[in-house]
Design a protein around this motif. Structure first.
Motif, PDB file in Angstrom:
ATOM      1  N   TYR A  50      12.854 -12.848  16.981  1.00 39.20           N
ATOM      2  CA  TYR A  50      13.153 -12.716  18.462  1.00 39.20           C
ATOM      3  C   TYR A  50      12.026 -12.860  19.493  1.00 39.20           C
ATOM      4  N   LYS A 189      18.040  -4.853  17.132  1.00 44.76           N
ATOM      5  CA  LYS A 189      18.945  -5.966  17.436  1.00 44.76           C
ATOM      6  C   LYS A 189      20.320  -5.735  16.574  1.00 44.76           C
ATOM      7  N   PHE A 216      16.585  -4.964  22.581  1.00 45.96           N
ATOM      8  CA  PHE A 216      16.188  -6.479  22.618  1.00 45.96           C
ATOM      9  C   PHE A 216      16.206  -7.047  23.883  1.00 45.96           C
ATOM     10  N   ASP A 218      15.659 -10.207  26.995  1.00 47.92           N
ATOM     11  CA  ASP A 218      15.656 -11.575  27.117  1.00 47.92           C
ATOM     12  C   ASP A 218      14.371 -12.125  27.953  1.00 47.92           C
ATOM     13  N   ASN A 223      14.171 -17.174  22.453  1.00 51.26           N
ATOM     14  CA  ASN A 223      14.871 -16.170  21.617  1.00 51.26           C
ATOM     15  C   ASN A 223      16.559 -16.219  21.533  1.00 51.26           C
ATOM     16  N   TRP A 225      18.645 -15.074  23.416  1.00 52.09           N
ATOM     17  CA  TRP A 225      19.171 -13.622  23.721  1.00 52.09           C
ATOM     18  C   TRP A 225      20.503 -13.804  24.115  1.00 52.09           C
ATOM     19  N   HIS A 229      23.760  -8.738  21.505  1.00 55.54           N
ATOM     20  CA  HIS A 229      22.517  -8.463  20.414  1.00 55.54           C
ATOM     21  C   HIS A 229      21.973  -7.270  21.008  1.00 55.54           C
TER      22      HIS A 229
END
Ligand code: SAM
Length: 356
Positions: A50, A189, A216, A218, A223, A225, A229
């Protein structure tokens, strides 16, 4: 102190006379500059899926050359100037800060200011070897990132097959070296490591370390995002409370990133960092310095301001100081408050570069 207090009077600190460019700063939303996160390298020995996915940060990825990195002398000079503008807390980060050679030397240089809150964030992989030296160099606090106690899950998340056991040994070594309370950061996540939440809480509660759950985010642009998630902190509070009852605590200070909760049985606390579901931009007092001397005023920034050119081009302390003022006084960032699926697609700077 109240008039009748019997405590000895502290000598009053002399009033600091600051040149016009050397003053406490306020940005366009009235936020002071208090914290500086310093990335000492953009390299990391993990490839957390991530954060630094292998497909992007592979063999061909161009990391910074040694000569591009700010030297310890340059970092020290910048910290001295930032202190004049109100910075009270420094977090050394990266990439993985412990892969920077002789990092203890930098710690020693910064620990000279005993009123500076000096801390470091690490993935813990090298902590077993380095904890004692860091402590001896004057490091006062430490945060270790760890996303699961489930070995296969952790190995898959760091994506270099690194075992949990070695991070736990690193944390033990840090405790033995005198760091405490140690903070442990866990990114949660959805569908990846949610099942590790309660075992992590139980494990660190029993050892007196403070576990903090991070939503989690962005950050960066690599990653993948998606809002789905994110496991919202309020959901985590419920999950933990069902097994280990917790209740909210007051923040330690204005602008504290983590919301603090304590175990009702009195055995310690946990924190929740809810950058996505409960943005804390309003109180954000942080700036970030990349390993090559770009200053960013938001974790989700797309552009920074180059300080290295000024330092290496012979800029005076006053000129550096004026640039700090200019950047901070123009700051209006509040990305997390205005985040949408669209903003999440912007080409933001990577967290491994800007420093976590
Ligand atoms: N290598 C060090 C470490 O692992 O702590 C310092 C740098 S790392 C970028 C700092 C922190 O950022 C880690 O706790 C990591 O889990 C977190 N992080 C990285 N990407 C993230 C993301 N997309 N959302 C939330 N946290 C993230």
């Amino acid at each position: 102190m109240n008039e009748n207090s019997t405590a000895p009077r502290q000598p009053e600190r002399p009033l600091q006379i600051l040149a016009p460019s050397r003053q406490e700063l306020s940005d366009t939303r009235g936020r002071p500059l208090r914290d500086l996160r310093i990335s000492v390298t953009d390299r990391c020995n993990f490839r957390c899926t991530y954060c630094m996915p292998k497909e992007v940060f592979g063999k061909d990825f161009q990391f910074l050359e040694r000569t591009q990195l700010l030297s310890f002398g340059e970092i020290h000079r910048l910290v001295r100037i930032f202190r004049d503008h109100g910075v009270e807390k420094i977090r050394i980060t990266g990439g993985e800060p412990l892969v920077r050679r002789k990092l203890e030397r930098l710690i020693e240089m910064l620990a000279y200011w005993d009123d500076l809150d000096l801390t470091l964030t690490t993935n813990g992989s090298l902590l077993k070897q380095k904890a004692r030296d860091l402590r001896n160099a004057g490091l006062r606090r430490i945060t270790v990132s760890l996303d699961s106690l489930d070995d296969p899950v952790f190995r898959a998340m760091n994506d270099v097959d690194f075992p949990v056991e070695m991070v736990l040994e690193g944390i033990d070594a840090a405790a033995a070296a005198g760091f405490g309370p140690i903070k442990v950061n866990m990114v949660v996540k959805r569908g990846v490591n949610e099942h590790s939440v309660v075992p992590m809480a139980r494990y660190f509660k029993d050892r007196g370390h403070i576990l903090r759950f991070i939503e989690f985010m962005d950050v960066g642009a690599t990653n993948g995002w998606k809002m789905e998630h994110v496991v919202p902190s309020r959901e985590l509070v419920q999950t933990i409370s069902r097994e280990l009852p917790i209740e909210p605590l007051d923040p330690n200070y204005r602008g504290e990133v983590a919301e603090r909760w304590r175990y009702k049985d009195g055995t310690g606390e946990v924190g929740f960092i809810s950058s996505v579901t409960h943005a804390f931009c309003r109180d954000c007092t942080r700036a970030r310095l990349s390993a090559e001397g770009q200053l960013y005023t938001c974790l989700f920034a797309t552009q920074g301001t180059d300080f290295k050119a000024l330092l290496r081009g012979g800029g005076s302390d006053d000129e550096v100081s004026q640039l700090v003022s200019k950047v901070w006084m123009a700051r209006s960032d509040r990305y997390s408050e205005i985040r949408t699926a669209e903003t999440a697609k912007q080409r933001k700077v990577e967290m491994s570069y800007i420093g976590g």
